[in-house]
Design a protein around this motif. Sequence first.
Motif, PDB file in Angstrom:
ATOM      1  N   GLY A  95      24.161  27.560  -0.193  1.00 15.40           N
ATOM      2  CA  GLY A  95      24.175  27.765   1.068  1.00 15.40           C
ATOM      3  C   GLY A  95      24.271  29.028   1.562  1.00 15.40           C
ATOM      4  N   LEU A  96      24.414  29.536   0.923  1.00 16.99           N
ATOM      5  CA  LEU A  96      24.350  31.372   1.708  1.00 16.99           C
ATOM      6  C   LEU A  96      23.015  32.164   1.763  1.00 16.99           C
ATOM      7  CD1 LEU A  96      26.523  34.435   2.889  1.00 16.99           C
ATOM      8  CD2 LEU A  96      26.457  34.458  -0.024  1.00 16.99           C
ATOM      9  N   ASN A  97      22.650  32.310   1.018  1.00 22.20           N
ATOM     10  CA  ASN A  97      21.213  32.287   1.241  1.00 22.20           C
ATOM     11  C   ASN A  97      20.498  31.825   1.907  1.00 22.20           C
ATOM     12  OD1 ASN A  97      21.648  33.826  -1.487  1.00 22.20           O
ATOM     13  ND2 ASN A  97      20.619  32.543  -3.183  1.00 22.20           N
ATOM     14  N   ALA A  98      20.733  30.795   2.612  1.00 25.11           N
ATOM     15  CA  ALA A  98      20.368  29.884   3.163  1.00 25.11           C
ATOM     16  C   ALA A  98      20.497  29.749   4.418  1.00 25.11           C
ATOM     17  CB  ALA A  98      21.057  28.038   2.882  1.00 25.11           C
ATOM     18  N   ILE A  99      21.510  30.667   4.709  1.00 22.15           N
ATOM     19  CA  ILE A  99      22.595  31.042   6.182  1.00 22.15           C
ATOM     20  C   ILE A  99      22.123  31.540   6.311  1.00 22.15           C
ATOM     21  CG2 ILE A  99      24.567  31.202   6.929  1.00 22.15           C
ATOM     22  CD1 ILE A  99      25.987  28.840   5.348  1.00 22.15           C
ATOM     23  N   LEU A 100      22.176  32.939   5.523  1.00 27.91           N
ATOM     24  CA  LEU A 100      22.159  34.273   5.927  1.00 27.91           C
ATOM     25  C   LEU A 100      20.537  34.911   6.376  1.00 27.91           C
ATOM     26  CD1 LEU A 100      24.050  36.483   3.663  1.00 27.91           C
ATOM     27  CD2 LEU A 100      25.085  35.990   6.146  1.00 27.91           C
ATOM     28  N   SER A 101      19.600  34.216   5.662  1.00 31.47           N
ATOM     29  CA  SER A 101      18.096  33.726   6.400  1.00 31.47           C
ATOM     30  C   SER A 101      17.664  33.506   7.400  1.00 31.47           C
ATOM     31  CB  SER A 101      17.126  33.451   5.247  1.00 31.47           C
ATOM     32  OG  SER A 101      17.694  31.945   5.260  1.00 31.47           O
ATOM     33  N   SER A 102      18.586  33.680   8.455  1.00 32.77           N
ATOM     34  CA  SER A 102      18.876  32.879   9.387  1.00 32.77           C
ATOM     35  C   SER A 102      19.408  32.754  10.595  1.00 32.77           C
ATOM     36  CB  SER A 102      18.127  31.578   9.421  1.00 32.77           C
ATOM     37  OG  SER A 102      17.302  31.153  11.021  1.00 32.77           O
ATOM     38  N   ASP A 103      19.463  33.016  12.010  1.00 32.91           N
ATOM     39  CA  ASP A 103      20.593  33.604  13.179  1.00 32.91           C
ATOM     40  C   ASP A 103      20.357  32.353  14.001  1.00 32.91           C
ATOM     41  OD1 ASP A 103      21.474  35.564  11.932  1.00 32.91           O
ATOM     42  OD2 ASP A 103      19.848  36.562  13.434  1.00 32.91           O
ATOM     43  N   LYS A 104      19.474  30.874  13.927  1.00 29.47           N
ATOM     44  CA  LYS A 104      19.595  30.488  14.564  1.00 29.47           C
ATOM     45  C   LYS A 104      20.174  29.304  14.247  1.00 29.47           C
ATOM     46  CE  LYS A 104      15.608  31.368  16.932  1.00 29.47           C
ATOM     47  NZ  LYS A 104      13.841  31.281  17.419  1.00 29.47           N
ATOM     48  N   HIS A 105      21.208  27.950  15.091  1.00 31.04           N
ATOM     49  CA  HIS A 105      21.865  27.062  13.830  1.00 31.04           C
ATOM     50  C   HIS A 105      20.607  25.564  14.006  1.00 31.04           C
ATOM     51  CE1 HIS A 105      25.501  28.791  15.987  1.00 31.04           C
ATOM     52  NE2 HIS A 105      25.672  28.346  15.519  1.00 31.04           N
ATOM     53  N   ASP A 106      19.850  25.957  14.317  1.00 34.08           N
ATOM     54  CA  ASP A 106      19.130  24.488  13.825  1.00 34.08           C
ATOM     55  C   ASP A 106      17.838  25.367  12.379  1.00 34.08           C
ATOM     56  OD1 ASP A 106      17.863  22.219  14.704  1.00 34.08           O
ATOM     57  OD2 ASP A 106      15.446  23.120  14.158  1.00 34.08           O
ATOM     58  N   GLU A 107      18.101  26.417  12.214  1.00 32.05           N
ATOM     59  CA  GLU A 107      16.959  26.390  10.867  1.00 32.05           C
ATOM     60  C   GLU A 107      18.350  26.461   9.718  1.00 32.05           C
ATOM     61  OE1 GLU A 107      15.001  30.281  11.745  1.00 32.05           O
ATOM     62  OE2 GLU A 107      13.613  29.816  12.802  1.00 32.05           O
ATOM     63  N   ILE A 108      19.601  27.229  10.604  1.00 30.72           N
ATOM     64  CA  ILE A 108      20.641  27.158   9.472  1.00 30.72           C
ATOM     65  C   ILE A 108      21.149  25.878   8.615  1.00 30.72           C
ATOM     66  CG2 ILE A 108      22.847  27.059   8.709  1.00 30.72           C
ATOM     67  CD1 ILE A 108      22.732  29.324  11.165  1.00 30.72           C
ATOM     68  N   PHE A 109      20.934  24.818   9.642  1.00 26.25           N
ATOM     69  CA  PHE A 109      21.186  23.379   9.506  1.00 26.25           C
ATOM     70  C   PHE A 109      20.187  22.889   8.232  1.00 26.25           C
ATOM     71  CE2 PHE A 109      24.538  23.529  12.484  1.00 26.25           C
ATOM     72  CZ  PHE A 109      25.871  22.998  11.811  1.00 26.25           C
ATOM     73  N   ARG A 122      28.066  37.552  15.039  1.00 28.15           N
ATOM     74  CA  ARG A 122      26.766  38.612  14.777  1.00 28.15           C
ATOM     75  C   ARG A 122      26.209  38.043  15.810  1.00 28.15           C
ATOM     76  NH1 ARG A 122      23.514  37.740   9.321  1.00 28.15           N
ATOM     77  NH2 ARG A 122      23.323  36.601  10.294  1.00 28.15           N
ATOM     78  N   LYS A 123      25.859  37.069  16.366  1.00 23.09           N
ATOM     79  CA  LYS A 123      24.996  36.938  17.187  1.00 23.09           C
ATOM     80  C   LYS A 123      25.633  36.889  18.728  1.00 23.09           C
ATOM     81  CE  LYS A 123      22.980  33.422  20.123  1.00 23.09           C
ATOM     82  NZ  LYS A 123      22.514  31.180  19.748  1.00 23.09           N
ATOM     83  N   LEU A 124      27.003  37.250  18.690  1.00 20.53           N
ATOM     84  CA  LEU A 124      27.700  37.265  19.817  1.00 20.53           C
ATOM     85  C   LEU A 124      27.982  39.629  20.341  1.00 20.53           C
ATOM     86  CD1 LEU A 124      30.714  35.837  19.706  1.00 20.53           C
ATOM     87  CD2 LEU A 124      29.189  35.590  21.183  1.00 20.53           C
ATOM     88  N   ILE A 125      27.796  39.439  19.109  1.00 21.76           N
ATOM     89  CA  ILE A 125      27.922  41.355  18.997  1.00 21.76           C
ATOM     90  C   ILE A 125      26.469  41.922  19.372  1.00 21.76           C
ATOM     91  CG2 ILE A 125      27.322  43.282  17.434  1.00 21.76           C
ATOM     92  CD1 ILE A 125      30.072  42.015  15.580  1.00 21.76           C
ATOM     93  N   GLN A 126      25.376  41.186  19.091  1.00 20.24           N
ATOM     94  CA  GLN A 126      24.048  41.092  19.745  1.00 20.24           C
ATOM     95  C   GLN A 126      23.656  41.123  21.617  1.00 20.24           C
ATOM     96  OE1 GLN A 126      21.248  38.353  16.718  1.00 20.24           O
ATOM     97  NE2 GLN A 126      21.547  39.525  15.205  1.00 20.24           N
ATOM     98  N   GLU A 127      24.983  39.740  21.479  1.00 17.46           N
ATOM     99  CA  GLU A 127      24.615  39.558  22.723  1.00 17.46           C
ATOM    100  C   GLU A 127      25.289  40.320  23.452  1.00 17.46           C
ATOM    101  OE1 GLU A 127      25.421  35.711  23.126  1.00 17.46           O
ATOM    102  OE2 GLU A 127      24.047  34.871  22.821  1.00 17.46           O
TER     103      GLU A 127
END
Length: 253
Positions: free
Chosen positions: A34-48, A178-183
């Motif tokens: 799950g960690l590898n799956a989540i950290l490989s993307s920043d988009k919620h749709d791709e994460i799920f 991380r997304k908020l920091i980028q924004e």
Amino acid sequence: MNSYEQLQEKVLHLTYEKSQLERFKYLNELILSGLNAILSSDKHDEIFQKLFAVIHEVISCQHIVVLSHNAELQQLELVRSTNDLLPCYPVPQTALAEIIDGTHNFFNVTKLPWWQQYFATAFTDCQAMLTHAFSTSQSHYILMLMAKPIGHFGPQLQELLHHFTSFVANTLTQVETRKLIQERDQLLQRQKRIEMSLLQQEKMASLGQLAAGVAHELNNPLGFIYSNLNTLNVYLQDLNTVFATQSEILNKV
């Protein structure tokens, strides 16, 4: 207790410890995937989408659905589903109030009115369902696992899902942060560009005012000269007359 009984008790204890270690190993492998799956993307749709693939590998189920709870509108909205036949229109919060919080293991979900109304058409072959609600820093989700056999999800799978979603919630919170920091960085860069543009505009405005001042200062003497050109023309005509008269007198002499 004789030595045989003590040995048997020790074997049982070791067997239990082995099963516990295997269960923890199983959980760790799930968390790592799950960690590898989540950290490989920043988009919620791709994460799920990637999380669905991980869950399918370790938990036997036919379909997975993720809903988000919109507290402001008092409704549940579809985030992602393994079945494209599930309608994406929102469901009133009151209809699914019993699964908004906590973990729920439904032995036979087909007996529930809300299942018949919102899910039965898309999941005609499913009868058992396991739900677990979890929250991130910005959202509240309901994870729904569905299986064909009645009573498919046992206590062990329920506990495993609980630990896994807790990890997912923490990791999603990190992704959201991380997304908020980028924004925030993008907004700061945009603000800097706007400030530079305003500074450039102020410089151009100052230059324009300077040019206008110089033009005004030049306009005054030019206006004075232009306004006296007619008078100068009269003087020149008089001088020409005098010169012509003098020339005639000299010629007669």
